[in-house]
Motif scaffolding. Structure first.
Motif, short mmCIF file in Angstrom:
data_model
loop_
_atom_site.label_atom_id
_atom_site.label_comp_id
_atom_site.label_asym_id
_atom_site.label_seq_id
_atom_site.Cartn_x
_atom_site.Cartn_y
_atom_site.Cartn_z
N UNK A 1 36.10 32.37 55.05
CA UNK A 1 35.86 33.23 53.59
C UNK A 1 35.59 34.53 53.92
N UNK A 2 35.59 35.44 53.02
CA UNK A 2 35.22 36.93 53.19
C UNK A 2 34.29 37.23 53.85
N UNK A 3 32.93 36.46 53.31
CA UNK A 3 31.53 36.71 54.09
C UNK A 3 31.11 35.38 54.98
N UNK A 4 32.24 34.58 55.26
CA UNK A 4 31.99 33.75 56.10
C UNK A 4 30.93 32.53 55.41
N UNK A 5 30.96 32.54 54.14
CA UNK A 5 30.02 31.77 53.45
C UNK A 5 30.83 30.35 53.03
N UNK A 6 31.97 30.10 53.69
CA UNK A 6 32.62 29.04 53.43
C UNK A 6 32.61 28.14 54.59
N UNK A 7 32.64 26.62 54.68
CA UNK A 7 32.90 26.24 55.98
C UNK A 7 33.79 24.71 55.57
N UNK A 8 33.86 23.89 56.60
CA UNK A 8 34.72 22.72 56.37
C UNK A 8 33.91 21.42 56.83
N UNK A 9 32.67 21.41 57.05
CA UNK A 9 31.91 20.46 57.55
C UNK A 9 30.49 20.18 56.56
N UNK A 10 30.26 20.97 55.42
CA UNK A 10 28.79 20.88 54.88
C UNK A 10 29.31 20.08 53.40
N UNK A 11 30.44 19.56 53.55
CA UNK A 11 30.53 18.70 52.06
C UNK A 11 29.85 17.44 51.99
N UNK A 12 29.75 16.87 50.64
CA UNK A 12 29.17 15.51 50.49
C UNK A 12 29.78 14.38 51.31
N UNK A 13 29.14 13.48 51.60
CA UNK A 13 29.51 12.44 52.26
C UNK A 13 29.46 11.02 51.68
N UNK A 14 30.33 10.34 51.91
CA UNK A 14 30.14 8.80 51.61
C UNK A 14 30.54 7.87 52.64
N UNK A 15 29.69 6.62 52.72
CA UNK A 15 29.79 5.87 53.77
C UNK A 15 29.68 6.62 55.16
N UNK A 16 28.72 7.57 55.20
CA UNK A 16 28.56 8.52 56.45
C UNK A 16 29.87 8.96 56.92
N UNK A 17 31.12 9.44 56.01
CA UNK A 17 32.00 10.16 56.30
C UNK A 17 32.06 11.32 55.48
N UNK A 18 32.87 12.50 56.09
CA UNK A 18 32.70 13.67 55.03
C UNK A 18 34.00 13.11 54.07
#
Length: 828
Positions: free
Chosen positions: A579-596
């Motif tokens: 992201x332009x301000x490094x405000x995005x990531x690919x590891x802080x999404x909701x999880x189900x069954x302990x999986x991203x």
């Protein structure tokens, strides 16, 4: 070399473990800033040269990733830089195969194939090639006999005088081209090795012995094929003498090795027979005579005498090993039994050497030489010259009799015979020559007659600092032939050569557009070289890196460079800020069954992008309704709705994956029991209201239980029932509900009722029981009475035994004896 290979294996294992732990490529963790740096990380790494590949906020190093990840990240396969190494054979002359009695010329003999290769090496990617070796038949041999002529070898000299012709005869059995030479040695001509008094310099021997003046080394006879000449010259030699026990043989060996022209060595099999009955001096011993200069390893023969023995120290063992190897000389140490242990240790340090036991008078020298030669020639060992830094070689051998060697054993093959593959078919070639097929058979020999084959892998762990090609030689000690291997290192990508200097894409010419990324000119920084190091205003630039005029620069997830956020990397390279301000990531999404994202989508800017047929915040909801279908083909058995691939039952009393279970509901059999009973037997609770309440029943009676339909007989689900009526009779029926809600019932026409009790056996049993109980009571009473009487009688007997009367104390007892006393008699 073994330690190097172990290190490589250990490093590879660590990298593999690291990748297994993070499930990511090591490429992204390397932080490569150019395509050249990227391909040096690992052979699995590639560089995306697409100019539009990077997302906002991603650093230049994100272009470097494993090939699979680059494709998944939508990098065009054409734009992926992934140079590979290769092997090119430059000279590949086939090994020599002797046909019939035709002897090839010496310069035409080839024993190793191929002769020259060129390798392109990429870091971490091994390049493998095969090397074939076949010993040629009737290969020429040069043998130089170097003899100790100190006084203790006097009797040995007599036996050596006829060595030339005798050895020539024996060696002719091995090769038709054999030459022999002779040299001798004693010791350095300085104190304390010899006596330097004038008399001792003329005759160092004591007594009446006539000895020649001492010398260090003398070349008596150059290599020749004239055995008689050998005998004549050797017979003219005289014994000399010295003071100490060790001899100066190392000086002589060095001169024999390096003085090729003076000795007459040919480019053939070279044998040096070293004959002595004593030990040897080596580097450092020269200090006793005031000689401190190290041996220079050069030829110093004048008039066939070594003239610098007083000037240069003895050579070291390592120095000798180097010179013997450089000149392809195989050494045979013919020494007496006393010094066998010393020279066997020396043999372990000198490749392609052998030790034989010399008899006290050298009478067995010919047999010793033949045996030692056979031992040396039966083993093939590969060696390589010094490797460039970061380059490693591994060997694998395929030897005779299907013996495969790896590690240290991969360098060598043993038990090799001279041309034994050829001798088995050479007669076939001659016999078929008249039919015009000898060339065919010769080609067959060339393809199948190879004695030894080696598989050599070359791996470079890094690119050399200069990046220039290097050359190494792989050779076999004892043979003049070698394989030349030219190493060309892949240090950069092909796209680097087509870079655009001062490209407009790089801030109007502030850098070179190379492999899709800007390589900034000196003084310029930034992803597109948009900033000058001298003009950067920190406060102004930082303001461009704050989202919504906040206080956090790059959301605390990156660094502000030239007003642009360059997102920092996490410990796990699979986790990325963007992201332009490094405000995005690919590891802080909701999880189900302990999986991203439930394992059914990908995380982009903290939101799950679900795969097809999945929905929900964590992609936990499957849109596939096939999991909700019951066995009857209905969705959730008609008792609920399918949501996210799971049945949600409309009534809480229904349970199960397809709402098929109802723990609180009466069973099917119990539910229809009364109607079946009234319709079949005119009994039960509904016998009076059967016609009104029990409609849509299609009933059929059967005579036997075996004729009741089974659930597997028809596609319609069928229940098998067993119920009890008010008379405790069991009746059996089966029930199937058809699509129009008609109940198809098959019932056993006769209920199974329990039989009534049999009165007579019961009464007889009761009477018999009463009688048996009475008899038992009588028997018990009688037994108790008998026991009581016996106890009373025993008591009486005991009291009777205790009743003993004393007659002297009985008051009514009168004795029958009367005593009369005479009054006059008073005891007189």
């Amino acid at each position: 070399m073994n330690l190097q290979l172990v290190f490589i294996a250990a490093l590879s294992a660590v990298l593999c473990v690291s990748r297994a732990q993070h499930d990511v490529s090591i490429c992204t963790a390397a932080n490569a800033q150019s395509c050249g740096e990227c391909i040096q990380v690992s052979e699995t790494c590639g560089w995306c040269s697409d100019e539009k590949f990077l997302q906002v906020g991603e650093s230049k190093s994100a272009r470097c990733d494993d090939l699979k990840s680059l494709k998944e990240r939508k990098c065009d396969e054409v734009k992926i830089e992934n140079p590979r190494g290769e092997v090119t054979i430059l000279k590949n002359k086939p090994v020599t195969v002797r046909v019939g009695n035709v002897k090839p010329k010496l310069n035409e003999i080839t024993q190793i194939q191929p002769q020259k290769l060129s390798l392109k090496l990429r870091s971490g990617e091994p390049q493998t090639f095969k090397l074939k070796f076949k010993r040629a038949e009737d290969y020429p041999i040069d043998l130089y006999y170097l003899m100790d002529l100190s006084f203790s070898m006097k009797d040995d000299l007599e036996n050596v005088k006829n060595l030339g012709t005798d050895l020539m005869k024996e060696m002719k059995k091995i090769t038709s081209d054999f030459r022999i030479g002779f040299g001798s040695f004693v010791e350095k001509t300085v104190m304390p090795y010899i006596s330097t008094t004038p008399a001792k310099l003329l005759n160092p021997c004591s007594g009446n012995q006539n000895c020649t003046s001492p010398f260090s080394y003398k070349n008596v006879l150059n290599l020749t094929d004239d055995g008689d000449k050998f005998n004549n010259l050797v017979s003219q030699q005289q014994i000399s003498g010295n003071l100490d026990s060790p001899e100066g043989g190392f000086d002589a060996i060095m001169q024999v090795a390096v003085c090729e022209e003076q000795i007459g060595w040919r480019n053939v099999t070279r044998l040096l027979v070293f004959s002595t009955d004593a030990g040897f001096h080596f580097a450092g011993d020269g200090k006793l005579g005031g000689i401190v200069l190290p041996n220079d390893g050069k030829c110093h023969l004048e008039n066939n005498f070594y003239t610098m023995s007083h000037y240069y120290d003895y050579p070291s063992i390592a120095h000798l090993v180097q010179k013997l190897g450089d000149h392809n000389i195989q050494t045979i140490f013919a020494v007496t039994e006393e010094f066998q242990p010393v020279y066997k240790e020396l043999k372990n340090l000198i490749p392609k050497s052998a030790v034989g036991t010399l008899s006290s008078n050298s009478s067995n020298v010919i047999k010793l030489i033949i045996d030692a030669y056979n031992s040396l020639s039966s083993e093939v060992i590969l060696e390589n010259t010094k490797l460039p830094e970061g380059v490693f070689l591994s060997y694998k051998s395929f030897c005779k009799n299907n013996v495969v060697g790896t590690g240290d054993n991969g360098r060598k093959c043993s038990n090799i015979s001279i041309g034994d593959e050829v001798t088995r078919i050479s007669s076939l070639i001659v016999s078929l020559g008249s039919f015009g097929v000898s060339k065919l058979v010769t080609d067959l020999v060339n393809s199948l007659g190879i004695q030894v084959e080696f598989e050599i892998s070359v791996t470079s762990q890094k690119c050399p600092s200069n990046g220039k090609p290097e050359t190494i030689n792989i050779k076999l000690p004892g043979f003049s032939e070698f394989v030349e291997v030219v190493l060309n290192f892949i240090c950069d990508c092909d796209c680097a050569a087509t870079g655009v200097p001062n490209s407009p894409e790089c801030n109007k010419g502030s850098g070179t557009l190379e492999c899709g990324a800007c390589k900034c000119n000196e003084g310029q920084i930034g992803q597109f070289c948009e900033c000058s190091q001298d003009e950067v205003q920190t406060n102004d630039m930082d303001a461009n890196c704050r989202k919504d005029n906040g206080t956090d620069i790059c959301s605390n997830n990156g660094e502000c460079v030239c007003g642009t956020c360059i997102c920092k990397k996490r410990e796990n390279p699979a986790e990325v800020y963007s992201g332009k301000y490094c405000d995005c990531d690919n590891f802080n999404c909701d999880r189900s069954n302990n999986k991203l994202c439930g394992g059914h989508g990908r995380c982009e800017c903290r939101k799950c992008i679900c795969d097809a047929n999945y929905t929900g915040n964590a992609c936990e909801c499957s849109m596939d309704s096939s999991t909700c279908l019951a066995k009857n083909g209905q969705e959730c058995n008609g008792r609920g709705k399918c949501e996210c691939g799971v049945c949600k039952c409309s009534d809480s009393k229904f349970q199960g994956p397809t709402c098929e279970l109802c723990p609180t509901c009466p069973g099917v059999c119990t539910e229809h029991k009364d109607c079946v009973q009234c319709l079949a037997f005119k009994t039960g609770e509904k016998k009076d209201t059967c016609q009104q309440e029990c409609t849509k029943y299609k009933l059929e009676k059967v005579t036997e239980r075996e004729r009741l339909p089974q659930p597997t007989d028809e596609p319609i689900p069928r229940a098998i029932c067993k119920e009890r009526d008010e008379n405790d009779c069991w009746f059996y029926f089966t029930l199937a509900v058809q699509e129009d809600d008609t109940k198809q019932v098959h019932v056993l026409e006769k209920p199974e009722c329990p039989a009534g009790p049999d009165i007579i056996p019961i009464v007889a049993g009761v009477v018999a029981g009463i009688v048996m109980i009475g008899l038992a009571l009588l028997l018990i009473w009688k037994l108790l009475m008998i026991i009581h009487d016996r106890r009373e009688f025993a008591k009486f007997e005991k009291e009777k035994m205790n009743a003993i009367w004393d007659t002297g104390e009985n008051p009514i007892y009168k004795s029958a004896v009367t005593t009369v006393v005479n009054p006059k008699y008073e005891g007189k």
